[in-house]
Design a protein around this motif. Structure first.
Motif, PDB file in Angstrom:
ATOM      1  N   ASP A  12       0.864  -1.181   0.000  1.00 19.80           N
ATOM      2  CA  ASP A  12       0.000   0.000   0.000  1.00 19.80           C
ATOM      3  C   ASP A  12       0.898   1.228   0.000  1.00 19.80           C
ATOM      4  O   ASP A  12       2.077   1.156   0.343  1.00 19.80           O
ATOM      5  N   GLY A  13       0.352   2.350  -0.411  1.00 19.01           N
ATOM      6  CA  GLY A  13       1.116   3.588  -0.387  1.00 19.01           C
ATOM      7  C   GLY A  13       2.189   3.671  -1.451  1.00 19.01           C
ATOM      8  O   GLY A  13       3.084   4.526  -1.365  1.00 19.01           O
ATOM      9  N   LEU A  14       2.119   2.824  -2.482  1.00 27.55           N
ATOM     10  CA  LEU A  14       3.133   2.858  -3.538  1.00 27.55           C
ATOM     11  C   LEU A  14       2.848   3.931  -4.589  1.00 27.55           C
ATOM     12  O   LEU A  14       3.724   4.292  -5.367  1.00 27.55           O
ATOM     13  N   ILE A  15       1.597   4.397  -4.612  1.00 30.54           N
ATOM     14  CA  ILE A  15       1.226   5.471  -5.539  1.00 30.54           C
ATOM     15  C   ILE A  15       1.271   6.789  -4.777  1.00 30.54           C
ATOM     16  O   ILE A  15       0.662   6.910  -3.712  1.00 30.54           O
ATOM     17  N   PRO A  16       2.017   7.780  -5.269  1.00 29.57           N
ATOM     18  CA  PRO A  16       2.046   9.076  -4.585  1.00 29.57           C
ATOM     19  C   PRO A  16       0.638   9.584  -4.312  1.00 29.57           C
ATOM     20  O   PRO A  16      -0.266   9.438  -5.146  1.00 29.57           O
ATOM     21  N   LYS A  17       0.434  10.142  -3.133  1.00 21.73           N
ATOM     22  CA  LYS A  17      -0.906  10.512  -2.680  1.00 21.73           C
ATOM     23  C   LYS A  17      -1.612  11.464  -3.634  1.00 21.73           C
ATOM     24  O   LYS A  17      -2.842  11.413  -3.786  1.00 21.73           O
ATOM     25  N   ASP A  52      14.400  -9.977 -18.670  1.00 24.58           N
ATOM     26  CA  ASP A  52      12.979  -9.990 -18.302  1.00 24.58           C
ATOM     27  C   ASP A  52      12.566  -8.596 -17.846  1.00 24.58           C
ATOM     28  O   ASP A  52      12.782  -8.209 -16.696  1.00 24.58           O
ATOM     29  N   ILE A  53      11.975  -7.845 -18.747  1.00 20.58           N
ATOM     30  CA  ILE A  53      11.558  -6.471 -18.443  1.00 20.58           C
ATOM     31  C   ILE A  53      10.047  -6.439 -18.250  1.00 20.58           C
ATOM     32  O   ILE A  53       9.276  -6.717 -19.172  1.00 20.58           O
ATOM     33  N   ILE A  54       9.633  -6.128 -17.031  1.00 16.71           N
ATOM     34  CA  ILE A  54       8.212  -6.064 -16.689  1.00 16.71           C
ATOM     35  C   ILE A  54       7.865  -4.627 -16.325  1.00 16.71           C
ATOM     36  O   ILE A  54       8.536  -4.023 -15.480  1.00 16.71           O
ATOM     37  N   ILE A  55       6.850  -4.105 -16.952  1.00 10.07           N
ATOM     38  CA  ILE A  55       6.390  -2.741 -16.658  1.00 10.07           C
ATOM     39  C   ILE A  55       5.172  -2.832 -15.749  1.00 10.07           C
ATOM     40  O   ILE A  55       4.171  -3.469 -16.093  1.00 10.07           O
ATOM     41  N   ASN A  56       5.267  -2.206 -14.584  1.00 10.53           N
ATOM     42  CA  ASN A  56       4.161  -2.186 -13.628  1.00 10.53           C
ATOM     43  C   ASN A  56       3.380  -0.885 -13.767  1.00 10.53           C
ATOM     44  O   ASN A  56       3.967   0.201 -13.734  1.00 10.53           O
ATOM     45  N   ILE A  57       2.081  -1.007 -13.919  1.00 10.40           N
ATOM     46  CA  ILE A  57       1.188   0.149 -13.925  1.00 10.40           C
ATOM     47  C   ILE A  57       0.240  -0.025 -12.752  1.00 10.40           C
ATOM     48  O   ILE A  57      -0.601  -0.925 -12.742  1.00 10.40           O
ATOM     49  N   LEU A  58       0.418   0.801 -11.742  1.00 11.09           N
ATOM     50  CA  LEU A  58      -0.388   0.739 -10.524  1.00 11.09           C
ATOM     51  C   LEU A  58      -1.434   1.848 -10.588  1.00 11.09           C
ATOM     52  O   LEU A  58      -1.089   3.017 -10.772  1.00 11.09           O
ATOM     53  N   PHE A 109      -4.543  -1.425  -4.686  1.00 11.44           N
ATOM     54  CA  PHE A 109      -4.733  -0.795  -5.991  1.00 11.44           C
ATOM     55  C   PHE A 109      -4.859  -1.882  -7.052  1.00 11.44           C
ATOM     56  O   PHE A 109      -4.608  -3.061  -6.791  1.00 11.44           O
ATOM     57  N   ILE A 110      -5.247  -1.494  -8.242  1.00  7.16           N
ATOM     58  CA  ILE A 110      -5.286  -2.418  -9.367  1.00  7.16           C
ATOM     59  C   ILE A 110      -3.929  -2.387 -10.050  1.00  7.16           C
ATOM     60  O   ILE A 110      -3.358  -1.315 -10.264  1.00  7.16           O
ATOM     61  N   GLU A 111      -3.419  -3.556 -10.375  1.00  6.54           N
ATOM     62  CA  GLU A 111      -2.074  -3.648 -10.944  1.00  6.54           C
ATOM     63  C   GLU A 111      -2.122  -4.236 -12.345  1.00  6.54           C
ATOM     64  O   GLU A 111      -2.793  -5.236 -12.598  1.00  6.54           O
ATOM     65  N   LEU A 112      -1.392  -3.586 -13.267  1.00  2.00           N
ATOM     66  CA  LEU A 112      -1.183  -4.117 -14.600  1.00  2.00           C
ATOM     67  C   LEU A 112       0.298  -4.445 -14.741  1.00  2.00           C
ATOM     68  O   LEU A 112       1.149  -3.619 -14.400  1.00  2.00           O
ATOM     69  N   THR A 142      -7.600  -6.068  -6.841  1.00  2.00           N
ATOM     70  CA  THR A 142      -7.151  -5.795  -5.479  1.00  2.00           C
ATOM     71  C   THR A 142      -7.305  -7.040  -4.621  1.00  2.00           C
ATOM     72  O   THR A 142      -8.176  -7.883  -4.860  1.00  2.00           O
ATOM     73  N   GLU A 143      -6.438  -7.148  -3.633  1.00  2.00           N
ATOM     74  CA  GLU A 143      -6.535  -8.202  -2.615  1.00  2.00           C
ATOM     75  C   GLU A 143      -6.390  -9.623  -3.156  1.00  2.00           C
ATOM     76  O   GLU A 143      -6.861 -10.580  -2.541  1.00  2.00           O
ATOM     77  N   VAL A 144      -5.757  -9.784  -4.315  1.00  2.00           N
ATOM     78  CA  VAL A 144      -5.483 -11.110  -4.862  1.00  2.00           C
ATOM     79  C   VAL A 144      -4.072 -11.533  -4.452  1.00  2.00           C
ATOM     80  O   VAL A 144      -3.100 -10.896  -4.846  1.00  2.00           O
ATOM     81  N   PRO A 145      -3.902 -12.599  -3.666  1.00  5.26           N
ATOM     82  CA  PRO A 145      -2.560 -13.030  -3.261  1.00  5.26           C
ATOM     83  C   PRO A 145      -1.759 -13.506  -4.468  1.00  5.26           C
ATOM     84  O   PRO A 145      -2.227 -14.357  -5.235  1.00  5.26           O
TER      85      PRO A 145
END
Length: 327
Positions: A46-51, A118-124, A73-76, A105-108
Motif C-alpha cells: 500500500d502507499g506505492l502510488i504518490p498521494k 525480463d523487463i516487466i512494466i508495472n502500472i499501478l 490498488f489495481i495492478e497491470l 485488489t486483494e489477490v494473493p
C-alpha cells in the motif's frame, strides 16, 4: 514511434537500476504490514502510488523474487521483453513478451526471480481512477468493464485476474511505448498525456479477444451477471432513479434490492448513488472548466455544504485541489 526513439527508450529501460542491485530485502519486508490468508502470511503493498496521483508507472526490479502479497490498488503487468512467472491465488501463470495481466485488489500473488532480459512494466492504478477517468469511456464494454466494476465495488471477495496475449496488437504496443516515453523522458503535460494513453490502452484491450479469465466462481455466473445488470442500470439512471423505481424495473421489493445492493457492494443504495454522482463530478472537474458549484448542482447535489463535506471525506482534498492534480 520512430526507430531512434524506440532505441533510446529500450536503452533506458534496460539499464540496471540501483534498486536492482539490492540482494537482501528482509529489512524492507519486515516493515510492511501483513495479513493471514488461508494460513499463509501475506504482505500488504500500500502507499506505492504518490498521494497526489492516480497512477504510477515503474519498471519491475529484476533479479529478486517478490513474496506473496496483496495490494489495495489495481495492478497491470506488461511483459516488455522476456518472461515472468507468477503464482496467483495458488495457480502458476507464465507470461511472455507482449502479455499483459490485470490483477484485482486483494489477490494473493508472488513473482519469481527475473533475469536481465525480463523487463516487466508495472502500472499501478487507484480504484477511484476508474470511476472518474473511465466514467464515460468503458461503460457497457464487456469483460474489462465487468472486471473493473468488480474491482472498484469494494465487495468482500476479490479473486480475479485477466491475462491478455497482446503481442500481435501493434496499437496496444504503441500505447505502452508512448506511456513509457513520457515516463522516462517527461516534459510539459506528460501526466495528462499518459492519462490519455491509459484510456487508449484499455480501449485497445477491449479489442483483444484471445484472453484467459479466472474467477473461483465463473465471471459469467448468474449472480455476477445479476449484480452487473442492477449496477449498470443504476449507473445509467442514477440522476433520476430511486430505490423504488429500480426495484420496480427488476421486479424486486425495495427491501430485497436494498439488501442485494449492500451484499453485492458493501454499500447502501444512497451511498452508491452518491458515489456515482461523485464520479461524475470528478469527470467534469478533470475535463472541463465549469465552476465547482455548477458541477455539483448539475450532478444532483442541491446542498453544497453537504457536497463539499462529502467530497473532502472521500478524496481527502477539496474539489479545487482535485481539479489541479487531475488536469
Amino acid at each position: 514511434m520512430e526507430n531512434s526513439k524506440i532505441k533510446l527508450l529500450n536503452n533506458s529501460i534496460n539499464k540496471i537500476l540501483k534498486s536492482e542491485l539490492v540482494t537482501d530485502m528482509r529489512e524492507y519486508y519486515a516493515q510492511l504490514p501483513t495479513t493471514i490468508i488461508e494460513d499463509q502470511t501475506v504482505y500488504i503493498f500500500d502507499g506505492l502510488i504518490p498521494k497526489e496521483l492516480n497512477f504510477k508507472i515503474a519498471k519491475h526490479d529484476r533479479f529478486l523474487p517478490v513474496p506473496t502479497h496483496i495490494h489495495t490498488f489495481i495492478e497491470l503487468n506488461y511483459i516488455y521483453s522476456g518472461t515472468c512467472n507468477q503464482i496467483i491465488d495458488g495457480k502458476k501463470v507464465q507470461l511472455h513478451q507482449g502479455d499483459l495481466i490485470i490483477i484485482d485488489t486483494e489477490v494473493p500473488h508472488s513473482i519469481a526471480k527475473t533475469d536481465v532480459n525480463d523487463i516487466i512494466i508495472n502500472i499501478l492504478i487507484r480504484k477511484e481512477y476508474f470511476s472518474s477517468m473511465f466514467f464515460e469511456n468503458l461503460s457497457n464494454n464487456g469483460i474489462i468493464f465487468d472486471f473493473l466494476l468488480n474491482a472498484i465495488s469494494y465487495t468482500t471477495t476479490h479473486n480475479q485476474y485477466i491475462v491478455f496475449h497482446t503481442n500481435k496488437n501493434n496499437h496496444l504496443k504503441e500505447d505502452i511505448r508512448q506511456i513509457l516515453w513520457e515516463t522516462y523522458f517527461p516534459t510539459v503535460c506528460s501526466y495528462p498525456f499518459i492519462e490519455n494513453y491509459l484510456n487508449l490502452l484499455f480501449i485497445d484491450l477491449l479489442r483483444v479477444f484471445e484472453y484467459d479469465a479466472h474467477n473461483n466462481s465463473s465471471i459469467k455466473n448468474h449472480a455476477f451477471e445479476q449484480r452487473i445488470d442492477v449496477l449498470r442500470y443504476i449507473e445509467d439512471n442514477f440522476d433520476t432513479c430511486t430505490l423504488k423505481s429500480v426495484s420496480s424495473h427488476f421486479n424486486y421489493s425495495p427491501n430485497y434490492l436494498s439488501t442485494f445492493i449492500r451484499k453485492s457492494t458493501g454499500k447502501t443504495y444512497s451511498r452508491l448513488i452518491r458515489e456515482y454522482k461523485m464520479a461524475k463530478v470528478c469527470f467534469y472537474l478533470a475535463n472541463t472548466n465549469t465552476p465547482v458549484d455548477e458541477i455539483a448542482e448539475k450532478c444532483g447535489f442541491s446542498n453544497l455544504t453537504f457536497f463539499y463535506k462529502k467530497f473532502n471525506e472521500i478524496y481527502e482534498k477539496s474539489p479545487k485541489e482535485y481539479r489541479a492534480t487531475n488536469r
